[in-house]
Design a protein around this motif. Structure first.
Motif, short mmCIF file in Angstrom:
data_model
loop_
_atom_site.label_atom_id
_atom_site.label_comp_id
_atom_site.label_asym_id
_atom_site.label_seq_id
_atom_site.Cartn_x
_atom_site.Cartn_y
_atom_site.Cartn_z
N GLY A 35 -28.53 12.94 -31.24
CA GLY A 35 -29.01 11.56 -31.32
C GLY A 35 -30.47 11.45 -31.66
N ARG B 198 -32.36 9.67 -37.39
CA ARG B 198 -32.17 8.25 -37.70
C ARG B 198 -30.76 8.03 -38.24
NH1 ARG B 198 -37.80 7.39 -37.82
NH2 ARG B 198 -37.66 5.14 -37.59
N GLU B 199 -30.39 6.79 -38.35
CA GLU B 199 -29.06 6.44 -38.83
C GLU B 199 -28.98 6.54 -40.35
OE1 GLU B 199 -25.88 4.78 -38.11
OE2 GLU B 199 -26.05 6.00 -36.29
N VAL B 200 -29.13 7.75 -40.86
CA VAL B 200 -29.05 7.96 -42.30
C VAL B 200 -28.10 9.11 -42.58
CG1 VAL B 200 -31.35 7.09 -42.83
CG2 VAL B 200 -31.05 9.50 -42.21
N ASP B 201 -27.59 9.12 -43.79
CA ASP B 201 -26.71 10.20 -44.19
C ASP B 201 -27.48 11.52 -44.24
OD1 ASP B 201 -23.91 10.69 -45.71
OD2 ASP B 201 -25.50 11.95 -46.57
N THR C 299 -27.02 14.17 -45.93
CA THR C 299 -27.25 14.67 -47.28
C THR C 299 -28.43 13.96 -47.94
OG1 THR C 299 -24.90 15.16 -47.56
CG2 THR C 299 -26.22 14.97 -49.56
N VAL C 300 -28.44 12.66 -47.81
CA VAL C 300 -29.57 11.90 -48.36
C VAL C 300 -30.86 12.34 -47.69
CG1 VAL C 300 -30.57 9.61 -48.65
CG2 VAL C 300 -28.10 9.92 -48.88
N ALA C 301 -30.80 12.54 -46.39
CA ALA C 301 -31.99 12.95 -45.66
C ALA C 301 -32.48 14.31 -46.12
CB ALA C 301 -31.69 12.97 -44.16
N SER D 170 -34.05 14.09 -49.48
CA SER D 170 -35.34 13.41 -49.41
C SER D 170 -36.43 14.36 -48.93
CB SER D 170 -35.24 12.21 -48.46
OG SER D 170 -34.31 11.27 -48.96
N ILE E 12 -45.22 13.43 -42.04
CA ILE E 12 -44.47 12.37 -42.70
C ILE E 12 -42.98 12.68 -42.70
CG2 ILE E 12 -44.04 11.26 -44.94
CD1 ILE E 12 -47.08 11.67 -45.51
N ALA F 13 -41.50 12.42 -39.14
CA ALA F 13 -41.46 11.01 -38.72
C ALA F 13 -40.37 10.26 -39.46
CB ALA F 13 -42.80 10.35 -38.96
N GLY F 14 -40.13 10.65 -40.72
CA GLY F 14 -39.09 9.99 -41.49
C GLY F 14 -37.70 10.29 -40.99
N MET F 15 -37.56 11.46 -40.37
CA MET F 15 -36.24 11.90 -39.91
C MET F 15 -35.92 11.45 -38.49
SD MET F 15 -34.83 13.55 -42.32
CE MET F 15 -35.69 12.77 -43.68
#
Lengths: 213, 213
Positions: A150, A153-156, A158-160, A163, A193, A196-198
């Motif tokens: 948990g 973040r609520e992101v895929d 693969t996209v993460a 990125s 960065i 923090a983005g993840m």
DNA sequence: GAATATTTACCGACCGGTAGGTAAACCGGT
DNA sequence: ACCGGTTTACCTACCGGTCGGTAAATATTC
């Protein structure tokens, strides 16, 4: 035939082939693979074209060798240290940091990995692609471990993963070791960065030393 | 000579030159500029090489034209809408979102902008570089506006801007419109990751709807 | 409206240049 | 005398770009 034309123990050997790979990597990185002629590489090595061909089998083989060395470097300096770390957040931090660090140092060879895979033969390209995929999956699994706790973040995932990769890989394109920014500052900032983005922001309980502004 | 060989009203016209640019962009993006021959482009257009040369002045000119069109697209679809927004956070969100959206749609032409600038003549390269720089500075100024309000993390604005750019630009390399991920999901996730990576977390007062896990 | 002139849109053949790659001769050390 | 390393000289293939020409459409003149 001299020493090891393709095995390359850890990364770049210090023998002649090592110097050749390094020099070639730098030039190819600067000018692009197709735009770089074998004569140019030879000249940079104080050789003639056939002199260079004594050491390498062909232009594509040369590129492939450089790419394999670069992948070895990535494995030994990023994946291996990171694989030892159990905590996914800490592992992610090490991956980003060490990959970024690698790119600010030995940019030339690594950056070739990004583009220029069009210069490879079908089998060689597949081989490199497989190793790239393995690295990507290593990164993605780390993110999924984070997700399982948990903390992503609520992101895929693969996209993460892509990125992150984009952010880090891009360093090779813009970072100038002779420029204003110190390499360690760049590594630090990019790592911050990226993390923090993840990560989902820890609400209250601050464990350990938090990244203070 | 047909219509406008280089002015290109908004982006790609629908006339013959427009089709030529689009087709050429796709092929060049797939194979690389140097590896793409004019005959190939001509063949894809059901033309012979001289037939193609009736429309374009030369290979470099063709690349330059495509790049100018791509920059126009970036300006009209990303910069112009974003420039109207005063709040730096909201402006940043629009930049990332629209740029990402553009890349998931018209990838081919845009992606060429990333690499392949080595194929340009000195003046043309400088011209494109200038426009790229303008875009970068637009992004960086937005981040500095954010910084002035204490809403940017403690990172260098240049590093931050490049990190964003890398993350977004990278989309062109991996996103497959025929793949599993819907384009809007990608745009959403990348935007969220990017924003989260830049913004200092709002400590307590949650305005509007927060991104709940 | 028929004949003529001109432009549009294209093709086949070809040229100059350059790149990857090779065969064979050469040379210095042991 | 031999062998690792190097050079000179060269071949072939391909690519960007041009030249001369042409069939069809379009405009112009009578």
């Amino acid at each position: 035939m001299p020493s090891s034309p393709s095995t390359s123990r850890t990364l770049f050997d210090d023998d002649r082939t090592g110097i050749i790979y390094r020099t070639a990597a730098r030039i190819i990185y600067e000018k692009g693979f197709d735009a770089t002629s074998m004569s140019e590489i030879a000249e940079a090595l104080d050789l003639t074209k056939p002199g260079l061909y004594y050491y390498v089998k062909g232009k594509k083989e040369l590129l492939y060798s450089i790419m394999r060395c670069a992948m070895n470097l990535l494995d030994s300096d990023v994946v291996e240290p990171a694989a030892l770390i159990a905590d996914p957040e800490e592992r992610l931090r090490v991956i980003i940091r060490e990959h970024a660090r690698l790119l600010t140092n030995e940019a030339g060879a690594l950056a070739i990995l990004i583009d220029e895979d069009g210069g490879l033969s079908a089998e060689h390209r597949e081989d490199i692609a497989k190793r790239k995929r393995a690295y990507f999956e290593f990164l993605r699994r780390t993110l999924e471990a984070l997700e399982a706790e948990g903390r992503l973040r609520e992101v895929d995932s693969t996209v993460a993963a892509f990125s992150l990769l984009g952010m880090v890989m891009w360093i090779a394109r813009w970072y100038d070791s002779k420029g204003r920014l110190a390499s360690e500052k760049v590594v630090q900032d990019v790592t911050e960065i990226a993390l923090a983005g993840m990560l989902v922001p820890r609400s209250k309980e601050s464990m350990g030393l938090a990244q203070v502004q």
